[in-house]
Design a protein around this motif. Structure first.
Motif, PDB file in Angstrom:
ATOM      1  N   ALA A  82       0.833  -1.200   0.000  1.00 45.27           N
ATOM      2  CA  ALA A  82       0.000   0.000   0.000  1.00 45.27           C
ATOM      3  C   ALA A  82       0.872   1.257   0.000  1.00 45.27           C
ATOM      4  CB  ALA A  82      -0.915   0.006   1.218  1.00 45.27           C
ATOM      5  N   THR A  83       0.569   2.150  -0.929  1.00 47.24           N
ATOM      6  CA  THR A  83       1.166   3.483  -0.934  1.00 47.24           C
ATOM      7  C   THR A  83       0.153   4.444  -0.341  1.00 47.24           C
ATOM      8  OG1 THR A  83       2.477   3.006  -2.906  1.00 47.24           O
ATOM      9  CG2 THR A  83       2.117   5.326  -2.372  1.00 47.24           C
ATOM     10  N   VAL A  84       0.513   5.112   0.727  1.00 44.93           N
ATOM     11  CA  VAL A  84      -0.443   5.932   1.477  1.00 44.93           C
ATOM     12  C   VAL A  84      -0.467   7.348   0.907  1.00 44.93           C
ATOM     13  CG1 VAL A  84      -1.118   6.775   3.749  1.00 44.93           C
ATOM     14  CG2 VAL A  84       0.023   4.552   3.523  1.00 44.93           C
ATOM     15  N   GLU A  85      -1.658   7.814   0.529  1.00 45.07           N
ATOM     16  CA  GLU A  85      -1.831   9.208   0.104  1.00 45.07           C
ATOM     17  C   GLU A  85      -2.141  10.111   1.282  1.00 45.07           C
ATOM     18  OE1 GLU A  85      -4.517  10.009  -3.030  1.00 45.07           O
ATOM     19  OE2 GLU A  85      -3.504   8.715  -4.482  1.00 45.07           O
ATOM     20  N   ARG A  86      -3.069   9.696   2.118  1.00 49.22           N
ATOM     21  CA  ARG A  86      -3.418  10.526   3.276  1.00 49.22           C
ATOM     22  C   ARG A  86      -4.218   9.689   4.266  1.00 49.22           C
ATOM     23  NH1 ARG A  86      -7.206  12.275  -0.697  1.00 49.22           N
ATOM     24  NH2 ARG A  86      -9.371  12.103  -0.003  1.00 49.22           N
ATOM     25  N   THR A  87      -4.275  10.161   5.499  1.00 49.55           N
ATOM     26  CA  THR A  87      -5.060   9.512   6.545  1.00 49.55           C
ATOM     27  C   THR A  87      -5.814  10.576   7.328  1.00 49.55           C
ATOM     28  OG1 THR A  87      -3.323   9.615   8.224  1.00 49.55           O
ATOM     29  CG2 THR A  87      -3.329   7.688   6.782  1.00 49.55           C
ATOM     30  N   ALA A 104     -11.600   5.515  11.478  1.00 49.97           N
ATOM     31  CA  ALA A 104     -10.226   5.603  10.977  1.00 49.97           C
ATOM     32  C   ALA A 104     -10.317   5.548   9.459  1.00 49.97           C
ATOM     33  CB  ALA A 104      -9.380   4.450  11.503  1.00 49.97           C
ATOM     34  N   THR A 105      -9.746   6.526   8.772  1.00 44.38           N
ATOM     35  CA  THR A 105      -9.894   6.581   7.318  1.00 44.38           C
ATOM     36  C   THR A 105      -8.539   6.836   6.656  1.00 44.38           C
ATOM     37  OG1 THR A 105     -10.261   8.973   7.002  1.00 44.38           O
ATOM     38  CG2 THR A 105     -12.152   7.656   7.700  1.00 44.38           C
ATOM     39  N   ALA A 106      -8.464   6.408   5.399  1.00 41.47           N
ATOM     40  CA  ALA A 106      -7.239   6.605   4.626  1.00 41.47           C
ATOM     41  C   ALA A 106      -7.568   6.517   3.144  1.00 41.47           C
ATOM     42  CB  ALA A 106      -6.185   5.558   4.991  1.00 41.47           C
ATOM     43  N   VAL A 107      -6.690   7.078   2.332  1.00 43.01           N
ATOM     44  CA  VAL A 107      -6.699   6.860   0.889  1.00 43.01           C
ATOM     45  C   VAL A 107      -5.356   6.241   0.538  1.00 43.01           C
ATOM     46  CG1 VAL A 107      -6.801   7.911  -1.404  1.00 43.01           C
ATOM     47  CG2 VAL A 107      -8.267   8.770   0.429  1.00 43.01           C
ATOM     48  N   VAL A 108      -5.402   5.079  -0.122  1.00 48.19           N
ATOM     49  CA  VAL A 108      -4.175   4.355  -0.459  1.00 48.19           C
ATOM     50  C   VAL A 108      -4.193   3.977  -1.935  1.00 48.19           C
ATOM     51  CG1 VAL A 108      -3.951   3.432   1.884  1.00 48.19           C
ATOM     52  CG2 VAL A 108      -5.172   2.113   0.163  1.00 48.19           C
ATOM     53  N   ARG A 109      -3.032   3.620  -2.428  1.00 51.09           N
ATOM     54  CA  ARG A 109      -2.895   3.109  -3.789  1.00 51.09           C
ATOM     55  C   ARG A 109      -2.254   1.730  -3.769  1.00 51.09           C
ATOM     56  NH1 ARG A 109      -3.354   6.274  -8.393  1.00 51.09           N
ATOM     57  NH2 ARG A 109      -3.808   8.486  -8.043  1.00 51.09           N
ATOM     58  N   PHE A 110      -2.747   0.871  -4.634  1.00 53.16           N
ATOM     59  CA  PHE A 110      -2.101  -0.398  -4.932  1.00 53.16           C
ATOM     60  C   PHE A 110      -1.795  -0.365  -6.424  1.00 53.16           C
ATOM     61  CE2 PHE A 110      -4.591  -1.281  -1.146  1.00 53.16           C
ATOM     62  CZ  PHE A 110      -3.704  -1.995  -0.361  1.00 53.16           C
ATOM     63  N   GLY A 111      -0.584  -0.025  -6.759  1.00 52.23           N
ATOM     64  CA  GLY A 111      -0.260   0.208  -8.154  1.00 52.23           C
ATOM     65  C   GLY A 111      -1.053   1.389  -8.682  1.00 52.23           C
ATOM     66  N   ASN A 112      -1.833   1.168  -9.737  1.00 54.07           N
ATOM     67  CA  ASN A 112      -2.644   2.230 -10.330  1.00 54.07           C
ATOM     68  C   ASN A 112      -4.064   2.277  -9.775  1.00 54.07           C
ATOM     69  OD1 ASN A 112      -0.595   3.224 -11.999  1.00 54.07           O
ATOM     70  ND2 ASN A 112      -1.004   1.640 -13.533  1.00 54.07           N
TER      71      ASN A 112
END
Length: 238
Positions: A82-87, A104-112
């Motif tokens: 996971a690449t974390v954008e924000r929490t 608890a919230t987050a925005v993540v990326r898995f590849g594209n």
């Protein structure tokens, strides 16, 4: 990653009862599920809570993404995919006489593939619980992502109006693609489904349920809930 740049993501939701039970067994259960994301409920909230949560994450080969005491109990763990954008940890309005609740919230990326994530533990009081479901939907809608997953301890069965409110707007992953056991509580005689994972409409749900391959001895001593695991295919971001 798939040829179309979608991502296969394994999401686990688990009420860990403030780590009051056998944390070694709990870590083994989580690790055996091989999750990319863990939506935790009842994470430690008091003395040295960060250290306790970090110890669990490390034992399960994961890292803390967000949450814990700062979200009044919900937390999110993740693997290094996971690449974390924000929490963001969100405290919900406090009803006198009830426990403080939060997301608890987050925005993540898995590849594209870009994914909003939310862990929750809703109220025991039915009217407050219903309002919190509305706040959950509003929070997902305001995260600025096309695809999102939410999960947690709803303190309500699928026939309840709060559960139905969520299932009308989101995919109830168990109902879409049941895979494994259904009931999540109580662990000594599972007879209720009060823990669930929901996904927005564009996500493909490949399977969801209580994993059947987990050691019964570990499940019984890890916590008083059973884990819910969803395998999701998340489309690539536009």
């Amino acid at each position: 990653m798939a040829p179309d740049d979608s991502a296969l993501v394994r999401v686990l939701s688990y009420n860990v009862r403030s780590l009051r039970d056998d944390t070694a067994a709990l870590a083994r259960v989580i690790k055996a599920c091989e999750p990319d994301l863990v939506l935790v409920q009842e994470a430690p909230r008091f003395f040295r809570w960060r250290k306790k949560l970090a110890r669990l994450a490390r034992a399960a080969d994961l890292v803390i993404l967000t949450g814990g005491a700062t979200a009044a109990g919900p937390a999110i763990l993740c693997d290094l995919r996971a690449t974390v954008e924000r929490t963001e940890d969100v405290l919900l309005p406090l009803t006198p006489g009830q426990h403080r609740r939060g997301f608890a919230t987050a925005v993540v990326r898995f590849g594209n593939a870009r994914l909003g994530v939310l862990s929750c533990h809703l109220s025991l009081q039915k009217d407050e619980r219903y309002e919190q479901a509305g706040m959950l939907l509003d929070r997902l809608a305001g995260m600025g992502v096309e695809h999102a997953v939410a999960g947690g301890d709803l303190n309500e069965r699928p026939g309840g109006r709060t559960f139905r409110r969520l299932a009308e707007s989101l995919q109830d992953c168990w109902a879409v693609a049941p895979d494994g056991g259904e009931h999540t509580w109580v662990h000594s005689e599972p007879h209720q489904r009060i823990d669930a994972i929901f996904a927005t409409k564009g996500i493909e749900v490949l399977g969801c349920g209580v994993p059947l391959h987990l050691p019964e001895t570990d499940l019984r001593v890890a916590t008083d809930h059973l884990p819910v695991l969803a395998t999701l295919r998340v489309p690539a971001a536009d």
